[in-house]
Design a protein around this motif. Structure first.
Motif, PDB file in Angstrom:
ATOM      1  N   ALA A  47      47.192 158.602  54.886  1.00  7.74           N
ATOM      2  CA  ALA A  47      47.387 160.030  55.145  1.00  7.74           C
ATOM      3  C   ALA A  47      48.289 160.135  56.357  1.00  7.74           C
ATOM      4  CB  ALA A  47      46.052 160.731  55.396  1.00  7.74           C
ATOM      5  N   ALA A  48      48.874 161.303  56.572  1.00  8.61           N
ATOM      6  CA  ALA A  48      49.751 161.479  57.729  1.00  8.61           C
ATOM      7  C   ALA A  48      49.929 162.955  58.031  1.00  8.61           C
ATOM      8  CB  ALA A  48      51.108 160.823  57.488  1.00  8.61           C
ATOM      9  N   THR A  49      50.112 163.234  59.321  1.00  9.49           N
ATOM     10  CA  THR A  49      50.514 164.558  59.800  1.00  9.49           C
ATOM     11  C   THR A  49      51.626 164.355  60.816  1.00  9.49           C
ATOM     12  OG1 THR A  49      48.268 165.446  59.538  1.00  9.49           O
ATOM     13  CG2 THR A  49      49.791 166.693  60.932  1.00  9.49           C
ATOM     14  N   VAL A  50      52.700 165.120  60.687  1.00 11.14           N
ATOM     15  CA  VAL A  50      53.797 165.100  61.654  1.00 11.14           C
ATOM     16  C   VAL A  50      54.008 166.520  62.165  1.00 11.14           C
ATOM     17  CG1 VAL A  50      56.275 164.759  61.999  1.00 11.14           C
ATOM     18  CG2 VAL A  50      54.975 163.109  60.640  1.00 11.14           C
ATOM     19  N   CYS A  51      54.019 166.676  63.485  1.00 11.45           N
ATOM     20  CA  CYS A  51      54.316 167.966  64.107  1.00 11.45           C
ATOM     21  C   CYS A  51      55.447 167.802  65.117  1.00 11.45           C
ATOM     22  CB  CYS A  51      53.094 168.533  64.838  1.00 11.45           C
ATOM     23  SG  CYS A  51      51.729 169.052  63.767  1.00 11.45           S
ATOM     24  N   HIS A  52      56.291 168.817  65.208  1.00  7.61           N
ATOM     25  CA  HIS A  52      57.356 168.819  66.214  1.00  7.61           C
ATOM     26  C   HIS A  52      57.797 170.255  66.468  1.00  7.61           C
ATOM     27  CE1 HIS A  52      59.927 169.426  62.722  1.00  7.61           C
ATOM     28  NE2 HIS A  52      60.820 169.888  63.565  1.00  7.61           N
ATOM     29  N   ARG A  53      58.494 170.449  67.575  1.00 11.02           N
ATOM     30  CA  ARG A  53      59.143 171.734  67.848  1.00 11.02           C
ATOM     31  C   ARG A  53      60.647 171.494  67.920  1.00 11.02           C
ATOM     32  NH1 ARG A  53      54.135 173.769  69.470  1.00 11.02           N
ATOM     33  NH2 ARG A  53      53.187 172.428  71.048  1.00 11.02           N
ATOM     34  N   SER A  54      61.405 172.434  67.345  1.00 10.83           N
ATOM     35  CA  SER A  54      62.856 172.276  67.354  1.00 10.83           C
ATOM     36  C   SER A  54      63.550 173.614  67.526  1.00 10.83           C
ATOM     37  CB  SER A  54      63.331 171.601  66.052  1.00 10.83           C
ATOM     38  OG  SER A  54      62.972 172.383  64.924  1.00 10.83           O
ATOM     39  N   PHE A  55      64.780 173.535  68.031  1.00  8.71           N
ATOM     40  CA  PHE A  55      65.638 174.704  68.272  1.00  8.71           C
ATOM     41  C   PHE A  55      67.041 174.314  67.840  1.00  8.71           C
ATOM     42  CE2 PHE A  55      68.509 177.442  70.439  1.00  8.71           C
ATOM     43  CZ  PHE A  55      67.835 178.573  70.898  1.00  8.71           C
ATOM     44  N   THR A  56      67.619 175.083  66.922  1.00  6.75           N
ATOM     45  CA  THR A  56      68.967 174.774  66.465  1.00  6.75           C
ATOM     46  C   THR A  56      69.700 176.042  66.062  1.00  6.75           C
ATOM     47  OG1 THR A  56      70.284 173.456  64.898  1.00  6.75           O
ATOM     48  CG2 THR A  56      68.229 174.388  64.068  1.00  6.75           C
ATOM     49  N   ASP A  57      71.024 175.996  66.135  1.00  7.05           N
ATOM     50  CA  ASP A  57      71.873 177.073  65.639  1.00  7.05           C
ATOM     51  C   ASP A  57      72.521 176.699  64.310  1.00  7.05           C
ATOM     52  OD1 ASP A  57      71.517 178.869  67.828  1.00  7.05           O
ATOM     53  OD2 ASP A  57      72.842 177.615  69.041  1.00  7.05           O
ATOM     54  N   SER A 110      57.731 175.649  65.517  1.00  6.56           N
ATOM     55  CA  SER A 110      56.761 174.564  65.419  1.00  6.56           C
ATOM     56  C   SER A 110      56.514 174.274  63.943  1.00  6.56           C
ATOM     57  CB  SER A 110      55.445 174.949  66.101  1.00  6.56           C
ATOM     58  OG  SER A 110      55.632 175.167  67.487  1.00  6.56           O
ATOM     59  N   ILE A 111      56.802 173.040  63.524  1.00  6.00           N
ATOM     60  CA  ILE A 111      56.664 172.646  62.126  1.00  6.00           C
ATOM     61  C   ILE A 111      55.688 171.477  62.030  1.00  6.00           C
ATOM     62  CG2 ILE A 111      57.854 171.914  60.028  1.00  6.00           C
ATOM     63  CD1 ILE A 111      58.838 174.608  61.052  1.00  6.00           C
ATOM     64  N   CYS A 112      54.671 171.629  61.182  1.00  5.34           N
ATOM     65  CA  CYS A 112      53.729 170.542  60.916  1.00  5.34           C
ATOM     66  C   CYS A 112      53.693 170.275  59.415  1.00  5.34           C
ATOM     67  CB  CYS A 112      52.324 170.893  61.392  1.00  5.34           C
ATOM     68  SG  CYS A 112      52.140 171.004  63.195  1.00  5.34           S
ATOM     69  N   SER A 113      53.668 169.006  59.047  1.00  2.98           N
ATOM     70  CA  SER A 113      53.602 168.595  57.641  1.00  2.98           C
ATOM     71  C   SER A 113      52.443 167.624  57.475  1.00  2.98           C
ATOM     72  CB  SER A 113      54.906 167.915  57.211  1.00  2.98           C
ATOM     73  OG  SER A 113      56.016 168.754  57.455  1.00  2.98           O
ATOM     74  N   THR A 114      51.613 167.855  56.457  1.00  6.96           N
ATOM     75  CA  THR A 114      50.467 166.990  56.202  1.00  6.96           C
ATOM     76  C   THR A 114      50.519 166.436  54.783  1.00  6.96           C
ATOM     77  OG1 THR A 114      49.002 168.726  55.338  1.00  6.96           O
ATOM     78  CG2 THR A 114      49.075 168.455  57.731  1.00  6.96           C
ATOM     79  N   TRP A 115      49.949 165.251  54.617  1.00  8.72           N
ATOM     80  CA  TRP A 115      49.886 164.613  53.293  1.00  8.72           C
ATOM     81  C   TRP A 115      48.704 163.662  53.247  1.00  8.72           C
ATOM     82  CZ3 TRP A 115      50.678 159.238  52.608  1.00  8.72           C
ATOM     83  CH2 TRP A 115      50.647 158.820  51.267  1.00  8.72           C
ATOM     84  N   MET A 175      52.616 162.307  65.688  1.00  9.10           N
ATOM     85  CA  MET A 175      52.267 161.878  64.330  1.00  9.10           C
ATOM     86  C   MET A 175      50.877 161.261  64.345  1.00  9.10           C
ATOM     87  SD  MET A 175      54.345 159.377  61.705  1.00  9.10           S
ATOM     88  CE  MET A 175      53.841 159.255  59.978  1.00  9.10           C
ATOM     89  N   TRP A 176      50.088 161.612  63.330  1.00 10.60           N
ATOM     90  CA  TRP A 176      48.732 161.102  63.158  1.00 10.60           C
ATOM     91  C   TRP A 176      48.629 160.377  61.817  1.00 10.60           C
ATOM     92  CZ3 TRP A 176      50.304 165.788  64.834  1.00 10.60           C
ATOM     93  CH2 TRP A 176      49.826 166.286  66.052  1.00 10.60           C
ATOM     94  N   ASP A 177      47.726 159.413  61.708  1.00 11.33           N
ATOM     95  CA  ASP A 177      47.526 158.719  60.438  1.00 11.33           C
ATOM     96  C   ASP A 177      46.363 159.336  59.659  1.00 11.33           C
ATOM     97  OD1 ASP A 177      45.365 157.821  61.901  1.00 11.33           O
ATOM     98  OD2 ASP A 177      45.860 155.681  61.719  1.00 11.33           O
ATOM     99  N   TYR A 178      46.184 160.638  59.825  1.00 14.07           N
ATOM    100  CA  TYR A 178      45.204 161.404  59.061  1.00 14.07           C
ATOM    101  C   TYR A 178      45.696 162.851  58.972  1.00 14.07           C
ATOM    102  CZ  TYR A 178      43.570 162.624  63.813  1.00 14.07           C
ATOM    103  OH  TYR A 178      43.494 163.034  65.119  1.00 14.07           O
ATOM    104  N   THR A 179      45.018 163.638  58.155  1.00 11.33           N
ATOM    105  CA  THR A 179      45.408 165.026  57.958  1.00 11.33           C
ATOM    106  C   THR A 179      44.726 165.900  59.008  1.00 11.33           C
ATOM    107  OG1 THR A 179      45.686 164.690  55.582  1.00 11.33           O
ATOM    108  CG2 THR A 179      45.432 166.959  56.339  1.00 11.33           C
ATOM    109  N   LEU A 180      45.510 166.570  59.805  1.00  9.90           N
ATOM    110  CA  LEU A 180      44.974 167.455  60.835  1.00  9.90           C
ATOM    111  C   LEU A 180      44.318 168.679  60.198  1.00  9.90           C
ATOM    112  CD1 LEU A 180      46.039 165.953  63.291  1.00  9.90           C
ATOM    113  CD2 LEU A 180      47.145 168.056  64.050  1.00  9.90           C
ATOM    114  N   SER A 181      43.253 169.151  60.819  1.00  3.94           N
ATOM    115  CA  SER A 181      42.598 170.371  60.357  1.00  3.94           C
ATOM    116  C   SER A 181      43.451 171.587  60.725  1.00  3.94           C
ATOM    117  CB  SER A 181      41.212 170.515  61.002  1.00  3.94           C
ATOM    118  OG  SER A 181      41.345 170.766  62.403  1.00  3.94           O
ATOM    119  N   ALA A 182      43.170 172.700  60.069  1.00  4.67           N
ATOM    120  CA  ALA A 182      43.894 173.940  60.358  1.00  4.67           C
ATOM    121  C   ALA A 182      43.724 174.345  61.818  1.00  4.67           C
ATOM    122  CB  ALA A 182      43.405 175.054  59.427  1.00  4.67           C
ATOM    123  N   CYS A 183      42.532 174.146  62.358  1.00  2.26           N
ATOM    124  CA  CYS A 183      42.283 174.526  63.761  1.00  2.26           C
ATOM    125  C   CYS A 183      43.091 173.655  64.722  1.00  2.26           C
ATOM    126  CB  CYS A 183      40.790 174.418  64.076  1.00  2.26           C
ATOM    127  SG  CYS A 183      39.787 175.679  63.274  1.00  2.26           S
TER     128      CYS A 183
END
Length: 223
Positions: A47-57, A110-115, A175-183
């Motif tokens: 399993a995995a969760t990736v979160c990051h913040r980004s700013f682009t034009d 802020s973008i988070c992706s879980t699987w 990045m986590w090796d598990y699925t983060l909860s909504a909270c």
């Protein structure tokens, strides 16, 4: 004496994790080279969760996160499809398209992706708003991983295309090796006291910069 000097030189060159709290990576121009390679020790993901913040034009397609193995160049990839206005998570070269992400240029997101490998379900959270949970692929991600910010890998550690590169600022990569909860995801979005990544931790990040990428104090909006 010679051996001692060599050991001292090796010690001075050895990378050590850095605390990037309050910092950001700035990718100032479109290239097919500038990137940040992130070091991880995990070789298999159930399993995995990736979160990051980004700013682009940018108003074109661009990469947000690229992890490749020798068998899957898009082992875990997050990509913005500007033409269709879709956030696209890729898992083991399979992808899903999410059109509900209000990913506007010129502002921090802020973008988070879980699987999860058992259910095969993927989900994207854009600024705290969840997408629907959809099946993408099941089974673990395994093999030696190369994880890169700034460039999209079409091969294991290479195959970069300048027209898919990221230009802008990026911060708070975890990045986590598990699925983060909504909270937990909401705590991350709100910059509250969340559990840092156990695979990639912005407060203890082991990384290598190639090309013109700057490490700067994170820009905040003054009120």
């Amino acid at each position: 004496m010679v051996c001692l000097l060599v050991l001292l030189m090796l010690a001075s060159c050895a990378a050590s994790p850095q605390d990037l709290s309050g910092k950001m990576f700035t990718f100032p121009q479109q290239t097919n080279m500038a990137r940040v390679t992130l070091t991880t020790s995990t070789v298999s993901f159930n399993a995995a969760t990736v979160c990051h913040r980004s700013f682009t034009d940018l108003k074109r397609d661009h990469i947000l996160f690229s992890m490749a193995t020798q068998t899957n160049s898009n082992a875990f990839l997050v990509f913005w499809d500007s033409t269709n206005k879709e956030m696209e998570p890729h898992i083991k070269d399979a992808k899903k398209e999410y059109g509900g992400c209000d990913y506007k240029p010129g502002m921090w997101h802020s973008i988070c992706s879980t699987w999860d490998s058992v259910t095969g379900l993927v989900q994207v959270w854009c600024d705290g708003r969840p997408s629907s949970r959809m099946f993408v692929t099941s089974g673990p991600i395994s093999g030696r991983t190369i994880t890169i910010l700034g460039q999209e890998q079409d091969s294991h550690g290479g195959g970069f295309d300048a027209k898919q590169s990221f230009v802008g600022m990026m911060s708070d990569v975890h990045m986590w090796d598990y699925t983060l909860s909504a909270c937990e995801i909401q705590k991350y979005v709100d910059e509250l006291n969340f559990t840092p990544g156990n695979v990639l931790n912005w407060s203890a990040l082991d990384f290598q910069i190639t090309g013109r990428v700057l490490t700067e104090d994170k820009q905040m909006t003054c009120h």
